[in-house]
Design an enzyme around this catalytic site. Sequence first.
Site, PDB file in Angstrom:
ATOM      1  N   ARG A  54      30.023  39.531  37.498  1.00 56.87           N
ATOM      2  CA  ARG A  54      29.588  38.967  36.238  1.00 56.87           C
ATOM      3  C   ARG A  54      30.400  37.769  35.786  1.00 56.87           C
ATOM      4  NH1 ARG A  54      27.809  43.159  35.827  1.00 56.87           N
ATOM      5  NH2 ARG A  54      29.815  43.767  36.611  1.00 56.87           N
ATOM      6  N   THR A  55      31.700  37.956  35.739  1.00 56.42           N
ATOM      7  CA  THR A  55      32.512  36.920  35.125  1.00 56.42           C
ATOM      8  C   THR A  55      32.401  35.625  35.926  1.00 56.42           C
ATOM      9  OG1 THR A  55      33.972  38.614  34.281  1.00 56.42           O
ATOM     10  CG2 THR A  55      34.823  36.383  34.258  1.00 56.42           C
ATOM     11  N   LYS A  83      47.921  32.427  52.993  1.00 59.04           N
ATOM     12  CA  LYS A  83      48.991  31.796  53.792  1.00 59.04           C
ATOM     13  C   LYS A  83      50.311  31.793  53.034  1.00 59.04           C
ATOM     14  CE  LYS A  83      45.830  28.326  55.731  1.00 59.04           C
ATOM     15  NZ  LYS A  83      45.554  26.887  55.647  1.00 59.04           N
ATOM     16  N   ARG A 104      41.003  34.304  37.807  1.00 59.01           N
ATOM     17  CA  ARG A 104      41.224  35.752  37.687  1.00 59.01           C
ATOM     18  C   ARG A 104      42.283  36.145  38.700  1.00 59.01           C
ATOM     19  NH1 ARG A 104      36.758  40.433  37.476  1.00 59.01           N
ATOM     20  NH2 ARG A 104      36.766  39.648  35.347  1.00 59.01           N
ATOM     21  N   HIS A 132      41.507  39.764  28.900  1.00 58.90           N
ATOM     22  CA  HIS A 132      40.274  39.235  29.474  1.00 58.90           C
ATOM     23  C   HIS A 132      39.565  38.489  28.348  1.00 58.90           C
ATOM     24  CE1 HIS A 132      36.753  38.642  31.709  1.00 58.90           C
ATOM     25  NE2 HIS A 132      36.574  39.846  32.235  1.00 58.90           N
TER      26      HIS A 132
HETATM   27  C1  NCD Z   1      35.669  43.949  33.326  1.00 56.88           C
HETATM   28  C2  NCD Z   1      36.958  43.468  33.946  1.00 56.88           C
HETATM   29  O1  NCD Z   1      36.938  42.791  34.970  1.00 56.88           O
HETATM   30  O2  NCD Z   1      37.982  43.785  33.379  1.00 56.88           O
HETATM   31  N1  NCD Z   1      34.555  43.399  33.949  1.00 56.88           N
HETATM   32  C3  NCD Z   1      34.076  42.229  33.482  1.00 56.88           C
HETATM   33  O3  NCD Z   1      34.669  41.194  33.660  1.00 56.88           O
HETATM   34  N2  NCD Z   1      32.961  42.276  32.763  1.00 56.88           N
HETATM   35  C4  NCD Z   1      35.560  45.384  33.167  1.00 56.88           C
HETATM   36  C5  NCD Z   1      35.757  46.239  34.378  1.00 56.88           C
HETATM   37  O4  NCD Z   1      35.970  45.763  35.485  1.00 56.88           O
HETATM   38  O5  NCD Z   1      35.675  47.456  34.186  1.00 56.88           O
END
Ligand code: NCD
Length: 306
Positions: A54-55, A83, A104, A132
Amino acid sequence: MEKLRHMMNPLDFSVEELEELFDLAGDIEKDLPGYAHKCDGKILATCFYEPSTRTRLSFETAMIRLGGQVIGFADANSSSAAKGESVADTIRVISCFADICAMRHPKEGAPMVAASKSTIPVINAGDGGHQHPTQTLTDLLTIRSLYGSLKNFTIGLCGDLKFGRTVHSLINALSRYEGIRFIFISPKELKVPDYITEMLRQKNIPYEEVIKLEEVMPQLDFLYMTRVQKERFFNEEDYIRLRNFYILDKEKMALAKENMFILHPLPRVNEISVEIDDDPRAAYFKQVQYGMYVRMALILTLLGIK
Ligand code: NCD
């Protein structure tokens, strides 16, 4: 030139700045074609050292819908991190290619290190169990759109409150609004960290911690369900024991207010039964849509595009 700004934590923006961001997201929702060329010629880099659907796709779609283009990697093993390259060096390189970066990382604080070395805006797309912020912007925009304001409601957060970074980020962000009451629903092993309850106590914000969801269901205006964060557990046995602790089903929903909304950052595992998906109170897929609008608004804001 405008000052370089990053988004590491939802608190990096004032409440007023968030209002502007949400207004912009609202405008985008009403007039997508009007924004289709705002980022012509701009490039977003998505640097994902940890899995995501999703993100990452939401960021990429957001940039493409603004007319920009996207580069990046979805897996640390396919980047030079394999590496031994440091995040600090990677961002210096990315700064030469792209105009903005979403990162991320499984290590808490890694996007902050990147931001400190970057010459382009960096967005924290999730760092370990820490924060997040863009999920939180998504959650806030969803609440604001469904409820009409970000004030005066009771929100229950249920599931893995220990490792869930979306939970930590959201509580942090909501602590700046009036009249919010938190109910934390978790097994005792997955309680919300002490630094968070300490912050709430200091600010005199009411909260309660309970184990049984049924007990508090009738009080809630929002129920924020979360998945047990398997990847952050130290042993498999504990995960297996706790993973199905909460399963939201029709029976439990019968106890809820008629206008309560269910949110979930997704991915869902077992914690919401699919039989709930057609319930008008299930807002988690709508939430995904708001996530794209708010990321579009954030990209425009950080790039200083009006
Ligand atoms: C969340 C995350 O990555 O923290 N997912 C997301 O980005 N919507 C929640 C999760 O992974 O449970």
